[in-house]
Design a protein around this motif. Structure first.
Motif: not given
Lengths: 294, 273, 313
Positions: C155, C162, C165, C257-258
């Motif tokens: 990150r 996110e 992720n 993204q998750s």
């Protein structure tokens, strides 16, 4: 006419050798990457757990208060789990190996069992969890007790023990069997008195590795619904239980809520890795001490 | 073609406690044939083996001598592709008889192998292996058996102070005599020896040979050897095998001084093999 | 000679004990059967897995059509308008496994080449145990590592990432699989006979050229098999993705993204105590069946490759 331009070869040789050296260093770097990750990982968990691992952490029961929380429940749960897994995998694994190596005739059944075992080794652990949930927990009505978890884990690590035991049995020289048969011993007497004792170090190594796999495994127990709630310490194989990996799992998930849970998870990881390290060292010791005695 | 020449003035002059008159027969092989898969390894073997004799079986590599001796205690059948016809009688009982358990046969007929093969256990445990298997548990009796067997194999003095040490600490020659002691522990009737000295140094070989001379007082011994001098030195009778057949079987003196078959003569004079 | 033991005493004892050897005779008879029964338990395990998965999956497909399950892009197992499309889970699984193999294949293969072709015996003996330790670390520990170390690190580099992720667990899964790819590939390369190396080296080839043009092609089937087994391992991996990728059932290809994998879905559903007989409950088995079939196919392919193309040297 010369087919090979010697000058050109010599000119190219320099760059070929350079490429070789560069490649060698890239390969070395790739190899060291694993070492780097290992160092970072261990540094991280140790750094996160400093100040958290103490006598109380080991002997306290679970608590929502990070300061009071300990992993006694997880440790005793792990021990009880081993009480089931160790004998069950040993009997099933060694028994299967003896059958395949000593009794089974080369043929379809033997090949089928063998293929089946190597396929079982590739089935994801979570699928074993579903088997355990469906058969042991629900169909047999055991629920999420030590016995159900232990049987599930036993089936999961079974291929490890079978393969290791087969190799150990195969490594027992034929002349020892002949010596026994020559004394008028029966097949089972020979297996029991000669083959198994000679194969024991290899079998034990396999069993220890299998147990260490079972100690670190999480997914099947999550599926079985092993709680991380405040439950009394297990007193036997019919009690509910939790284990260290489950503790790590819930504390990691909840570290978003309570930051100190991450430290507790790291502390538990350190203890778990220590246990696994000790077990693996024992396995390596056994392997080295008894290697090639024949 | 095989004749068992029965001579009165046999080299063996042992006195047997039961029947002093005529020596009995331990093994009688009748028209024995054996195949390994397609290979015809033994062809029409007919041999009579006398008790308290040392019977040597000689012949070049691959002549079937090891196969034959392993057939006598049915160890050969550990190889699954073996097929057998004909008969072998041990003390007038067919060894292939369904009621004659192979374990019982091997209890009466001990075996010493080419390579010393003690168990990776203590010297003591090696010797008591047989008695224990056959249900003798009394510690005092076992102790006596150990001493008697080790003395019988002429190794007692060398190992009496370290009976509980691992047998793998012994030298090759000592290991082989330990294997003989292990074999003696259950007091077999016959001892089969499959090239017992081929892995040993000359001094150990000599010790084993002396031992064989000593043992023939109490046991009938059948020994496979590729060492002709050994056969000449220690045996009473000699059978010469070639290509799975018995070429000649007679008193050892006769075989080595006056062989009737040209092939025997060629072999013992070193022209082949 | 010990006088206490009469001549032939042992022989007589042995003969006497023969009659009372019935216990050992019974063992002799029943042990093969007992052992056969034990050996068959492994087969029963497989049958148990297939049977439980299959029977409940059939129930599931009575409620949700087969076609809808495999083409549905929406997975919304709870609530009134529940939808059961498996594609979000499939993409989650495939994307995370792909990321993992992007890490594991190059690094694993290069490690194998280094250990097999370049490293001295001493270096090899020092490095191999490290790989074994890496292979022995429980996946839950890797999950913790992904969640508390790799994700924050990533990150810092990719701000749009996110908190949960698919990228981070994918990478960590790759690290987890490196030892497997490395050791299986190394086995394959080490078994290439030395004479093949000598032949090429004698022609003036550099080590790299020998490795790339002779050793790797000769060991190709073993190497490919190690990749396939690695993929199978990634598909079946549970804890890393469960912890670090969250439970969003997005149908997306955006790795920041998750996403949820099949394994993580199984964890979520079993953790939530789905009432037996509900569609949610049956969906668990349908997903598990899909997972099982995927990994089984991978394992069979790996076995086929290493058996069919086993080099004859």
């Amino acid at each position: 006419m010369k087919h090979i331009d010697t000058k050109l070869v010599e000119k190219k040789m320099g760059s070929r050798l350079t490429t070789n050296t560069v490649a060698k260093n890239v390969f070395l770097a790739a190899t060291l990457f694993g070492l780097l990750v290992l160092v970072i990982l261990i540094y991280r968990v140790v750094a996160d757990s400093i100040g958290w691992i103490d006598f109380e952490f080991l002997t306290n029961k679970l608590s929502t208060d990070p300061e009071k929380a300990g992993i006694m429940g997880a440790i005793s749960g792990t021990l009880w789990l081993m009480v089931v897994v160790a004998p069950v995998t040993m009997i099933l694994g060694v028994g299967t190996a003896i059958y395949l190596e000593e009794y089974a005739k080369k043929g379809r059944l033997q090949a089928f069992i063998q293929t089946n075992i190597s396929n079982l080794a590739g089935v994801p652990s979570i699928v074993f969890g579903i088997l355990g949930l469906t058969v042991f927990a629900r169909a047999l009505g055991l629920g999420n007790i030590v016995l159900a978890g232990g049987l599930t884990m036993s089936l999961l690590v079974l291929p490890v023990v079978v393969v290791a035991s087969q190799e150990a049995i195969r490594a027992v020289p034929q002349f020892l069997r002949e010596a026994s048969y020559g004394m008028g011993a029966t097949k089972w007497q020979t297996i029991k008195n000669v083959v198994l004792p000679a194969a024991l170090p290899g079998i034990l190594t396999g069993v220890i590795l299998a147990l260490s796999r079972a100690i670190g495994e999480t997914a099947p127990l999550v599926v079985l619904g092993i709680p991380a709630l405040l439950i009394p310490l297990p007193d036997g194989i019919f009690d509910k239980f939790t284990v260290m990996p489950m503790q790590i799992y819930y504390w990691t998930l909840d570290s978003a809520l309570v930051a100190e849970y991450a430290n507790l998870a790291a502390g538990t990881i350190v203890i778990l890795l220590l246990v696994l390290f000790i077990m693996n060292s024992i396995a390596v010791l056994i392997r080295n001490k008894f290697q090639r005695r024949f | 073609m095989t004749v068992s020449t029965f001579t009165a003035n046999s080299a063996a002059n042992t006195v047997k406690d039961k029947t002093e008159s005529k020596k009995g027969m331990v093994y009688n092989t009748k028209d024995l044939n054996l195949w390994y898969g397609e290979t015809h390894a033994l062809k029409n073997i007919n041999l009579e083996i006398q008790e308290n004799d040392v019977t040597a079986i000689i012949g070049p590599s691959g002549c079937g001598k090891s196969t034959y001796i392993k057939t006598l205690n049915r160890m050969v059948e550990l190889t699954p592709i073996v097929k057998i016809s004909g008969d072998i009688q041990y003390r007038e009982k067919s060894i292939f008889d369904k009621n004659f358990k192979v374990e019982d046969l091997r209890t009466h007929v001990g075996m010493v192998f080419q390579k010393p093969n003690p168990f990776p256990k203590s010297i003591y445990e090696n010797v008591v292996y047989g008695p224990k298997i056959h249900g003798i548990r009394d510690k005092k009796v076992l102790d006596q058996i150990v001493e008697k067997s080790l003395r019988g194999a002429a190794i007692w003095d060398e190992v009496k102070d370290r009976l509980h040490e691992n047998a793998y600490g012994l030298s090759g020659g000592q290991q082989q005599r330990l294997c003989i002691a292990r074999c003696l522990a259950i007091e077999p009737d016959v001892i089969l020896m499959d090239e017992p000295t081929s892995a040993l140094d000359p001094i150990s070989t000599l010790k084993v040979e002396e031992l064989v001379q000593e043992l023939k007082k109490d046991f009938s011994i059948i020994i496979v050897t590729h060492n002709m001098q050994q056969a000449a030195r220690i045996s009473d009778k000699t059978a010469f095998f070639l290509n799975g057949e018995v070429i000649e079987y007679a008193d050892t003196d006769v075989i080595f001084s006056n062989p009737t078959d040209k092939r025997t003569e060629d072999y013992i004079t070193g022209r082949f093999g | 000679m010990n006088n206490k033991l009469e001549k032939n005493a042992v022989r007589e004892m042995v003969a006497k004990n023969k009659q009372s050897r019935s216990v050992s005779a019974i063992f002799e008879k029943i042990m093969p059967k007992v052992l056969l029964v034990i050996a068959i338990i492994s087969i029963l395990t497989t049958i148990g897995i297939v049977f439980t998965l299959l029977s409940e999956t059939i129930e599931f497909f009575k409620i949700i059509p087969f076609f809808e399950f495999f083409t549905g892009t929406v997975l919304k197992p709870l609530g009134d308008n529940a939808e059961f499309g498996v594609l979000p889970l499939l993409t989650g699984t495939i994307i995370s496994s792909t990321i993992a193999m992007f890490v594991a294949i190059p690094i694993g293969l290069m490690t194998a080449i280094y250990l097999s072709e370049y490293a001295s015996e001493r270096v090899r003996r020092a490095l191999k145990p490290i790989l074994e330790i890496l292979a022995g670390i429980p996946t839950i520990v890797y999950g913790f590592f992904a969640f508390t170390f790799v994700t924050p690190l990533l990150r810092a580099i990719i701000p749009s990432l996110e908190p949960t992720n698919i990228l981070s667990p994918g990478i960590v899964m790759g690290i987890m699989i490196i030892p497997m790819v490395a050791s299986l590939s190394e086995d394959a390369m080490s078994s290439v006979p030395y004479s093949m190396r000598e032949g090429a080296l004698a022609l003036g080839a550099t080590k790299l050229e020998v490795t790339w043009r002779v050793i790797v092609p000769a060991a190709m089937s073993g190497i490919i098999a190690s990749f396939v087994l690695g993929i199978s391992r990634a598909i079946g991996e549970t804890m890393i993705v469960t912890i670090a990728s969250g439970s969003n059932k997005n149908f997306t290809f955006d790795v920041t993204q998750s996403m949820q994998t099949m394994t993580a879905y199984i964890v979520e559903v079993t953790g939530g105590d789905a009432p037996a007989g509900s569609t949610l409950y049956y969906s668990l088995y349908a997903v598990a069946m899909t997972l099982f079939v995927f990994t089984l196919i991978m394992n069979l392919i790996a076995q086929y490759i290493s058996r069919r193309f086993r080099e004859e040297y």
